[in-house]
Design a protein around this motif. Structure first.
Motif, PDB file in Angstrom:
ATOM      1  N   ARG A 117      -1.915   5.482  -2.277  1.00  0.00           N
ATOM      2  CA  ARG A 117      -2.665   6.075  -3.385  1.00  0.00           C
ATOM      3  C   ARG A 117      -4.087   5.557  -3.470  1.00  0.00           C
ATOM      4  O   ARG A 117      -4.811   5.913  -4.374  1.00  0.00           O
ATOM      5  N   GLY A 118      -4.512   4.703  -2.563  1.00  0.00           N
ATOM      6  CA  GLY A 118      -5.899   4.284  -2.499  1.00  0.00           C
ATOM      7  C   GLY A 118      -6.294   3.156  -3.425  1.00  0.00           C
ATOM      8  O   GLY A 118      -7.450   3.025  -3.760  1.00  0.00           O
ATOM      9  N   PHE A 119      -5.349   2.348  -3.865  1.00  0.00           N
ATOM     10  CA  PHE A 119      -5.703   1.241  -4.745  1.00  0.00           C
ATOM     11  C   PHE A 119      -6.633   0.256  -4.051  1.00  0.00           C
ATOM     12  O   PHE A 119      -7.535  -0.285  -4.652  1.00  0.00           O
ATOM     13  N   ARG A 120      -6.410   0.018  -2.783  1.00  0.00           N
ATOM     14  CA  ARG A 120      -7.249  -0.930  -2.043  1.00  0.00           C
ATOM     15  C   ARG A 120      -8.688  -0.443  -1.985  1.00  0.00           C
ATOM     16  O   ARG A 120      -9.617  -1.214  -2.180  1.00  0.00           O
ATOM     17  N   GLU A 121      -8.887   0.840  -1.711  1.00  0.00           N
ATOM     18  CA  GLU A 121     -10.240   1.383  -1.634  1.00  0.00           C
ATOM     19  C   GLU A 121     -10.939   1.305  -2.984  1.00  0.00           C
ATOM     20  O   GLU A 121     -12.119   0.986  -3.054  1.00  0.00           O
ATOM     21  N   GLU A 122     -10.206   1.585  -4.055  1.00  0.00           N
ATOM     22  CA  GLU A 122     -10.804   1.497  -5.388  1.00  0.00           C
ATOM     23  C   GLU A 122     -11.205   0.065  -5.723  1.00  0.00           C
ATOM     24  O   GLU A 122     -12.261  -0.171  -6.289  1.00  0.00           O
ATOM     25  N   ARG A 123     -10.369  -0.875  -5.337  1.00  0.00           N
ATOM     26  CA  ARG A 123     -10.674  -2.278  -5.609  1.00  0.00           C
ATOM     27  C   ARG A 123     -11.910  -2.719  -4.825  1.00  0.00           C
ATOM     28  O   ARG A 123     -12.775  -3.411  -5.361  1.00  0.00           O
ATOM     29  N   GLU A 124     -12.008  -2.297  -3.561  1.00  0.00           N
ATOM     30  CA  GLU A 124     -13.190  -2.640  -2.764  1.00  0.00           C
ATOM     31  C   GLU A 124     -14.443  -1.984  -3.321  1.00  0.00           C
ATOM     32  O   GLU A 124     -15.516  -2.592  -3.303  1.00  0.00           O
ATOM     33  N   GLU A 125     -14.314  -0.760  -3.822  1.00  0.00           N
ATOM     34  CA  GLU A 125     -15.462  -0.076  -4.426  1.00  0.00           C
ATOM     35  C   GLU A 125     -15.925  -0.808  -5.686  1.00  0.00           C
ATOM     36  O   GLU A 125     -17.131  -0.973  -5.908  1.00  0.00           O
ATOM     37  N   ARG A 126     -14.996  -1.250  -6.519  1.00  0.00           N
ATOM     38  CA  ARG A 126     -15.375  -2.009  -7.716  1.00  0.00           C
ATOM     39  C   ARG A 126     -16.055  -3.316  -7.347  1.00  0.00           C
ATOM     40  O   ARG A 126     -17.036  -3.719  -7.966  1.00  0.00           O
ATOM     41  N   ARG A 168     -19.618  -2.493  -6.245  1.00  0.00           N
ATOM     42  CA  ARG A 168     -20.484  -2.181  -7.394  1.00  0.00           C
ATOM     43  C   ARG A 168     -20.829  -3.430  -8.183  1.00  0.00           C
ATOM     44  O   ARG A 168     -21.964  -3.595  -8.626  1.00  0.00           O
ATOM     45  N   ASP A 219       0.859  -1.177   0.000  1.00  0.00           N
ATOM     46  CA  ASP A 219       0.000   0.000   0.000  1.00  0.00           C
ATOM     47  C   ASP A 219       0.895   1.226   0.000  1.00  0.00           C
ATOM     48  O   ASP A 219       1.602   1.501   0.964  1.00  0.00           O
TER      49      ASP A 219
END
Length: 83
Positions: free
Chosen positions: A39-48, A51, A36
């Protein structure tokens, strides 16, 4: 001898840099090693993932007669989870 001096100078340069360049988090878990870098890659992956789950639940709810599902609770779970 030159290689040793060059490597030592490069290592010294890295160690004298700002400590913010080393601000990374590492996680070891069932999914493997995760880096980590803030840059928030984990949050983006969880958001995808969220959805995609909502899209699948909505599809199962709207097409339950086509899929032959009765009493599965897909619509209720869709409304509760995805709003």
């Amino acid at each position: 001898m030159r290689k040793i001096l060059l490597v030592t100078a490069a290592l010294g340069g890295l160690l004298l840099q700002d400590t913010s360049s080393f601000a990374q988090g590492f996680r070891f878990g069932p999914g493997g090693v995760e880096v980590d870098d803030g840059r928030g890659f984990r949050e983006e992956r969880e958001e995808r993932r969220y959805r995609r789950m909502c899209r699948e639940l909505r599809d199962a709810c709207e097409n339950k007669d086509r899929y032959g599902e009765e009493g599965q609770g897909n619509c209720r779970r869709y409304r509760r989870t995805c709003g």
